[in-house]
Design an enzyme around this catalytic site. Structure first.
Site, PDB file in Angstrom:
ATOM      1  N   GLU A 217      -9.203   9.344   2.105  1.00 42.73           N
ATOM      2  CA  GLU A 217      -7.915   9.900   1.674  1.00 42.73           C
ATOM      3  C   GLU A 217      -8.033  11.208   0.895  1.00 42.73           C
ATOM      4  OE1 GLU A 217      -4.970   7.215   0.033  1.00 42.73           O
ATOM      5  OE2 GLU A 217      -5.940   5.530   1.033  1.00 42.73           O
TER       6      GLU A 217
ATOM      7  N   ASP B 148      -8.138   3.727   1.276  1.00 45.02           N
ATOM      8  CA  ASP B 148      -8.236   2.803   0.141  1.00 45.02           C
ATOM      9  C   ASP B 148      -8.089   1.336   0.566  1.00 45.02           C
ATOM     10  OD1 ASP B 148      -8.659   4.855  -1.573  1.00 45.02           O
ATOM     11  OD2 ASP B 148      -6.695   4.826  -2.515  1.00 45.02           O
TER      12      ASP B 148
ATOM     13  N   ASP C 260      -6.309  -1.291   0.052  1.00 46.79           N
ATOM     14  CA  ASP C 260      -5.080  -2.009  -0.308  1.00 46.79           C
ATOM     15  C   ASP C 260      -4.089  -1.891   0.840  1.00 46.79           C
ATOM     16  OD1 ASP C 260      -4.279   0.639  -0.462  1.00 46.79           O
ATOM     17  OD2 ASP C 260      -3.980   0.651  -2.629  1.00 46.79           O
TER      18      ASP C 260
ATOM     19  N   GLU D  78      -1.449  -0.072   1.191  1.00 49.55           N
ATOM     20  CA  GLU D  78      -1.113   1.318   1.518  1.00 49.55           C
ATOM     21  C   GLU D  78      -2.240   1.965   2.324  1.00 49.55           C
ATOM     22  OE1 GLU D  78       2.152   3.780   1.286  1.00 49.55           O
ATOM     23  OE2 GLU D  78       1.919   1.894   0.194  1.00 49.55           O
TER      24      GLU D  78
ATOM     25  N   TYR E   3     -12.583  -0.489  -7.574  1.00 50.42           N
ATOM     26  CA  TYR E   3     -11.216  -0.116  -7.184  1.00 50.42           C
ATOM     27  C   TYR E   3     -10.211  -0.548  -8.239  1.00 50.42           C
ATOM     28  CZ  TYR E   3      -7.296   0.869  -4.107  1.00 50.42           C
ATOM     29  OH  TYR E   3      -6.144   1.403  -3.572  1.00 50.42           O
TER      30      TYR E   3
ATOM     31  N   ARG F 125      -6.832  -0.833  -8.249  1.00 48.99           N
ATOM     32  CA  ARG F 125      -5.561  -1.514  -7.960  1.00 48.99           C
ATOM     33  C   ARG F 125      -5.886  -2.956  -7.582  1.00 48.99           C
ATOM     34  NH1 ARG F 125      -4.736   3.679  -5.871  1.00 48.99           N
ATOM     35  NH2 ARG F 125      -3.070   4.804  -6.955  1.00 48.99           N
TER      36      ARG F 125
ATOM     37  N   HIS G 116      -9.479  -7.958  -4.405  1.00 48.12           N
ATOM     38  CA  HIS G 116     -10.604  -7.166  -4.902  1.00 48.12           C
ATOM     39  C   HIS G 116     -11.121  -7.768  -6.200  1.00 48.12           C
ATOM     40  CE1 HIS G 116      -8.893  -4.378  -2.069  1.00 48.12           C
ATOM     41  NE2 HIS G 116      -7.786  -4.309  -2.772  1.00 48.12           N
TER      42      HIS G 116
END
Length: 429
Positions: A10, A83, A85, A87, A302, A304, A346
């Protein structure tokens, strides 16, 4: 030309870090987030046909899309490494559609931490895109759009233009309104506290305050000035005698390692950082920072996550570090259970290498990066340390049938507090 693989991440910072770990046979490029989305000018959701979304390439991203298409066409394999997640999964799915990537040359990889071992291991064990995660993100995005397009014009008409309403704002506003009504309907009750300042027989001893507890062995509340005056009148000339003294060792356990929400709360309390700023700095620490002698490395896992899980490898590393730095008695492995409803996708937020102490890295980090890294490092290390032990003394004093209580504690064994203590919104007693 030699065969090569394309890895799409990203951000440029992440591309730089991962590129260093993968070598010359991999080309790493950044897509800079979403490349296609629902159109801005229209609803973009077909309400009559099962809420089918209509996606369009985002304006201004044409050059990035063209460059990625060119690189993907010549690559033997394309690894989508956005990433880990919902998203990120959706961005990978959109990339696959947008770049017309066939199934046989497309793989999905995720990195919980950006370190050499994890990056290389993830590339060796890729997977397919998780369509359930993609669908979950799409459902949220479509709900955002439907609610926003229906409510935002109402806000513009009734309040002022430019305000946005959506899936989160609308519910949050309702919660604030409900709470406001509770406050308005609250019926305050008067209560009083009464302390007795007491001195021992030995004049050298310091005075101490004992809080009023009750009468005739029962707890009682003082609800008016008259109640207070009555107690004062009855005890004013009565002798105060010590009824009981209890001395015990009390233990306090360390807080668990950070999740996204607890990290934001602590950064707000201790560092005066807004949640948005906290996440921006955490993203930098996750994606990679230039460290002298190491190059670009990811410093934390990570950021989130709602999980409290820690890998066995990280637990073992923490135990070894604590034994070496603080001593055998300070090391105590703790495994934390996730709260009910947590997705546990995670690990908890922790340093990718506990041996990189904040002091060692300080010269290579910005002020904000150093302070947040120190917070994450300290919280994780403390979570794997022994309980703090306090020598606690509780005294009950009686006068004319009324009892007063006082307590005191002193640190006997520092345990995890040698590294970290959780901040509180209220001041310490």
């Amino acid at each position: 030309m030699a065969k090569h693989s394309l890895v799409i991440v990203e951000s440029p910072a992440k591309a730089k870090t991962i590129g260093k770990y993968l070598g010359k046979e991999f080309e790493v490029k950044a897509c800079m987030g979403h490349l296609r989305d629902l159109p801005k000018s229209t609803l973009g959701v077909d309400l009559e046909h099962d809420f089918e979304p209509v996606y369009k390439p985002i304006k201004g991203k044409e050059d990035i899309i063209a460059d990625l298409k060119k690189s993907a066409k010549s690559a033997e394999m394309v690894y989508l490494a956005t990433d880990p997640d919902r998203e990120g999964e959706a961005i990978s799915w959109h990339l696959k559609q947008l770049l017309n990537l066939p199934d046989e040359k497309t793989r999905r990889v995720t990195f919980n931490e950006i370190t050499k071992n994890v990056v290389q291991e993830s590339i060796r064990e890729p997977r397919d895109i998780d369509q359930k995660l993609v669908d979950a993100q799409q459902a949220r995005r479509i709900l955002d759009r439907i609610v926003g397009y229906e409510l935002s014009p109402l806000l513009w008409k009734k309040i002022r233009r430019g305000l946005s309403a959506g899936r989160v704002q609308s519910v949050a506003t309702r919660m604030v309104d409900d709470r406001d009504r509770e406050i308005e309907e609250f019926k305050p009750e008067e209560y009083w506290t009464l302390d007795a300042n007491l001195f021992g027989d030995d004049a050298k001893k310091l005075p101490f305050a004992a809080r009023y507890h009750g009468k005739d062995g029962k707890k009682a509340e003082l609800k008016s000035a008259e109640d207070v005056d009555a107690v004062v009148h009855e005890t004013e000339h009565a002798p105060f005698t010590v009824k009981t003294v209890k001395r015990t060792d009390k233990q306090r356990s360390p807080s668990p390692p950070f999740t996204t929400s607890t990290m934001q709360q602590e950064a707000s309390r201790k560092l005066s950082m807004t949640p948005r700023r906290t996440m921006a700095i955490a993203q930098q620490l996750y994606e990679g920072v230039d460290i002298e002698g190491e190059g670009t490395v990811g410093l934390i896992t990570y950021m989130r996550t709602d999980s409290l899980r820690i890998s066995e490898e990280a637990l073992a590393s923490a135990k070894t570090f604590i034994r070496g730095r603080y001593g055998e008695h300070y090391a105590q492995t703790h495994r934390y259970k996730a709260k009910a409803g947590a997705q546990d996708a995670h690990e908890a937020i922790r340093p990718s290498n506990v041996n990189w102490t904040p002091e060692q890295l300080k010269k290579d980090l910005t002020g904000e990066q150093y302070r947040l890294y120190r917070l994450v490092w300290s919280r994780f290390l403390a979570s794997q340390m022994a309980n703090a032990v306090y020598d606690s003394v509780a005294v009950e004093v009686e006068a004319a049938g009324h009892s007063f209580r006082a307590s005191s504690s002193s640190l006997k064994f520092s345990g995890y507090t040698a590294v970290y203590e959780e901040g509180k919104d209220e001041e310490k007693e």
